[in-house]
Design a protein around this motif. Structure first.
Motif, PDB file in Angstrom:
ATOM      1  N   LYS A 155       7.708   4.731  -5.046  1.00 41.70           N
ATOM      2  CA  LYS A 155       7.809   5.883  -6.267  1.00 41.70           C
ATOM      3  C   LYS A 155       9.158   6.652  -5.992  1.00 41.70           C
ATOM      4  O   LYS A 155       9.700   7.063  -7.046  1.00 41.70           O
ATOM      5  CB  LYS A 155       6.724   6.800  -6.170  1.00 41.70           C
ATOM      6  CG  LYS A 155       5.390   6.252  -6.404  1.00 41.70           C
ATOM      7  CD  LYS A 155       4.214   7.225  -6.675  1.00 41.70           C
ATOM      8  CE  LYS A 155       2.762   6.531  -7.054  1.00 41.70           C
ATOM      9  NZ  LYS A 155       2.859   6.098  -8.375  1.00 41.70           N
ATOM     10  N   LEU A 194       7.540  11.116   4.093  1.00 36.75           N
ATOM     11  CA  LEU A 194       6.902  10.858   2.915  1.00 36.75           C
ATOM     12  C   LEU A 194       5.837  11.501   2.442  1.00 36.75           C
ATOM     13  O   LEU A 194       4.961  11.987   3.544  1.00 36.75           O
ATOM     14  CB  LEU A 194       6.900   9.377   2.707  1.00 36.75           C
ATOM     15  CG  LEU A 194       8.054   8.669   2.821  1.00 36.75           C
ATOM     16  CD1 LEU A 194       7.684   6.957   2.885  1.00 36.75           C
ATOM     17  CD2 LEU A 194       8.943   8.621   1.440  1.00 36.75           C
ATOM     18  N   ASN A 195       5.491  11.834   1.307  1.00 33.40           N
ATOM     19  CA  ASN A 195       4.258  12.656   1.011  1.00 33.40           C
ATOM     20  C   ASN A 195       3.374  11.589   0.537  1.00 33.40           C
ATOM     21  O   ASN A 195       3.269  11.086  -0.511  1.00 33.40           O
ATOM     22  CB  ASN A 195       4.510  13.465  -0.122  1.00 33.40           C
ATOM     23  CG  ASN A 195       3.313  14.336  -0.590  1.00 33.40           C
ATOM     24  OD1 ASN A 195       2.566  14.372   0.147  1.00 33.40           O
ATOM     25  ND2 ASN A 195       3.153  14.774  -1.859  1.00 33.40           N
ATOM     26  N   PHE A 196       2.514  11.134   1.721  1.00 38.15           N
ATOM     27  CA  PHE A 196       1.495  10.082   1.294  1.00 38.15           C
ATOM     28  C   PHE A 196      -0.046  10.267   1.241  1.00 38.15           C
ATOM     29  O   PHE A 196      -0.855   9.474   1.037  1.00 38.15           O
ATOM     30  CB  PHE A 196       1.992   8.886   2.281  1.00 38.15           C
ATOM     31  CG  PHE A 196       1.490   9.322   3.698  1.00 38.15           C
ATOM     32  CD1 PHE A 196       0.232   8.969   4.328  1.00 38.15           C
ATOM     33  CD2 PHE A 196       2.315   9.955   4.579  1.00 38.15           C
ATOM     34  CE1 PHE A 196      -0.165   9.341   5.598  1.00 38.15           C
ATOM     35  CE2 PHE A 196       1.966  10.273   5.983  1.00 38.15           C
ATOM     36  CZ  PHE A 196       0.667  10.072   6.328  1.00 38.15           C
ATOM     37  N   GLU A 211      -1.832  12.588  -0.555  1.00 37.81           N
ATOM     38  CA  GLU A 211      -2.524  12.949  -1.512  1.00 37.81           C
ATOM     39  C   GLU A 211      -3.169  12.086  -2.484  1.00 37.81           C
ATOM     40  O   GLU A 211      -3.944  12.350  -3.527  1.00 37.81           O
ATOM     41  CB  GLU A 211      -1.388  13.895  -2.208  1.00 37.81           C
ATOM     42  CG  GLU A 211      -1.051  15.083  -1.573  1.00 37.81           C
ATOM     43  CD  GLU A 211      -2.305  16.126  -0.921  1.00 37.81           C
ATOM     44  OE1 GLU A 211      -3.041  16.357  -1.780  1.00 37.81           O
ATOM     45  OE2 GLU A 211      -1.671  16.521   0.242  1.00 37.81           O
ATOM     46  N   PHE A 212      -2.999  10.792  -2.041  1.00 36.79           N
ATOM     47  CA  PHE A 212      -3.472   9.555  -2.954  1.00 36.79           C
ATOM     48  C   PHE A 212      -5.263   9.811  -3.278  1.00 36.79           C
ATOM     49  O   PHE A 212      -5.860   9.680  -2.353  1.00 36.79           O
ATOM     50  CB  PHE A 212      -3.227   8.341  -2.811  1.00 36.79           C
ATOM     51  CG  PHE A 212      -1.531   7.945  -2.684  1.00 36.79           C
ATOM     52  CD1 PHE A 212      -0.948   8.089  -4.146  1.00 36.79           C
ATOM     53  CD2 PHE A 212      -0.803   8.108  -1.756  1.00 36.79           C
ATOM     54  CE1 PHE A 212       0.286   7.823  -4.167  1.00 36.79           C
ATOM     55  CE2 PHE A 212       0.481   7.856  -1.821  1.00 36.79           C
ATOM     56  CZ  PHE A 212       1.111   7.716  -3.149  1.00 36.79           C
ATOM     57  N   ALA A 235       4.417   5.552  -1.652  1.00 36.47           N
ATOM     58  CA  ALA A 235       5.158   6.843  -1.589  1.00 36.47           C
ATOM     59  C   ALA A 235       6.340   6.299  -1.766  1.00 36.47           C
ATOM     60  O   ALA A 235       7.333   7.081  -2.258  1.00 36.47           O
ATOM     61  CB  ALA A 235       4.662   7.830  -0.341  1.00 36.47           C
ATOM     62  N   ALA A 248      -0.416   3.498   1.455  1.00 28.52           N
ATOM     63  CA  ALA A 248       0.074   4.893   0.973  1.00 28.52           C
ATOM     64  C   ALA A 248       1.515   5.165   1.379  1.00 28.52           C
ATOM     65  O   ALA A 248       2.279   5.609   0.420  1.00 28.52           O
ATOM     66  CB  ALA A 248      -0.948   5.994   1.405  1.00 28.52           C
ATOM     67  N   LEU A 249       1.943   4.845   2.576  1.00 23.99           N
ATOM     68  CA  LEU A 249       3.456   5.100   2.834  1.00 23.99           C
ATOM     69  C   LEU A 249       4.173   4.336   2.044  1.00 23.99           C
ATOM     70  O   LEU A 249       5.254   4.802   1.198  1.00 23.99           O
ATOM     71  CB  LEU A 249       3.585   4.802   4.235  1.00 23.99           C
ATOM     72  CG  LEU A 249       3.250   5.939   5.452  1.00 23.99           C
ATOM     73  CD1 LEU A 249       3.426   5.531   6.648  1.00 23.99           C
ATOM     74  CD2 LEU A 249       4.520   7.062   5.340  1.00 23.99           C
TER      75      LEU A 249
END
Length: 227
Positions: free
Chosen positions: A205, A15-17, A19-20, A202, A198-199
């Motif tokens: 979403k 997952l893209n996590f 960049e938060f 992500a 964050a994971l």
């Protein structure tokens, strides 16, 4: 399954996590992190960023400045975040309480307790734990509506926030070394909790459409269940 196992399975989904904005070293100051906890209530993150940008452009960067600004002026600056009159009052009350009790932000970060924060009007468990984990670097996991939905779709039900947090936090301290190996980097425990949160965000979403699963979410939940 425990929290550490869910953590590992989420990592396997790539997952893209990272960049938060609220993660460490992503550009938010300590004051902005604190302010964002109030602003993010009942709105989306992009609106919070707009409000933070207004404060920056007005060169309001310290607790003292926020405490001295008039409520209506502060409300206008944070208007993009919605419920701005209520949030301006809550923000002022929180910051004035911090300055009265702790004098400055560094002392607050070092010495504040969860119990003290929970007594502040307008701060619930999620807001308090966000302050403790992201600002004060305490070893506590923030759980949110995405975490609750993830638990339900994995077949778990919990009576309250604390039960949910304790379940998702379970095993992570013991598995700290293994998790760092998977991430190819050494992390403090509080940082692992930030990454786990964050994971989950992500994942949420990508997988949730309102309170239901998206088509992609149905596939991902099966992967998580099967390991």
């Amino acid at each position: 399954m425990n929290g550490a196992e869910i953590f590992k399975r989420l990592l396997s989904l790539n997952l893209n996590f990272k960049e938060f904005d609220w993660l460490e070293n992503q550009g938010l100051s300590d004051v902005e992190l604190l302010v964002s906890v109030i602003l993010t209530q009942n709105t989306n993150w992009n609106n919070v960023l707009k409000a933070l940008n207004n404060l920056r452009n007005s060169q309001i960067t310290s607790l003292d400045q926020i405490s001295q600004i008039e409520n209506n002026e502060l409300a206008l600056l944070i208007k993009p975040s919605g419920f701005y009159n209520t949030k301006a009052k809550r923000l002022k009350d929180l910051i004035e309480a911090i300055l009265k009790k702790y004098n400055d932000l560094d002392n607050f970060k070092e010495n504040v307790s969860r119990e003290w924060l929970l007594k502040i009007k307008g701060l619930g468990f999620e807001s308090v734990d966000s302050i403790l984990n992201y600002l004060c670097k305490r070893e506590i996991l923030v759980v949110d509506s995405y975490t609750h939905r993830l638990a339900l779709f994995l077949g778990y039900e919990f009576e309250d926030y604390e039960e949910l947090r304790e379940f998702f936090q379970s095993g992570i301290e013991n598995e700290q070394e293994d998790l760092c190996k998977i991430l190819n980097k050494s992390y403090e425990l509080y940082e692992l909790y930030q990454i786990f949160h964050a994971l989950i965000v992500a994942f949420g979403k990508l997988a949730f459409k309102g309170k239901k699963l998206s088509l992609e979410g149905e596939k991902l939940i099966q992967i998580l269940k099967e390991g």
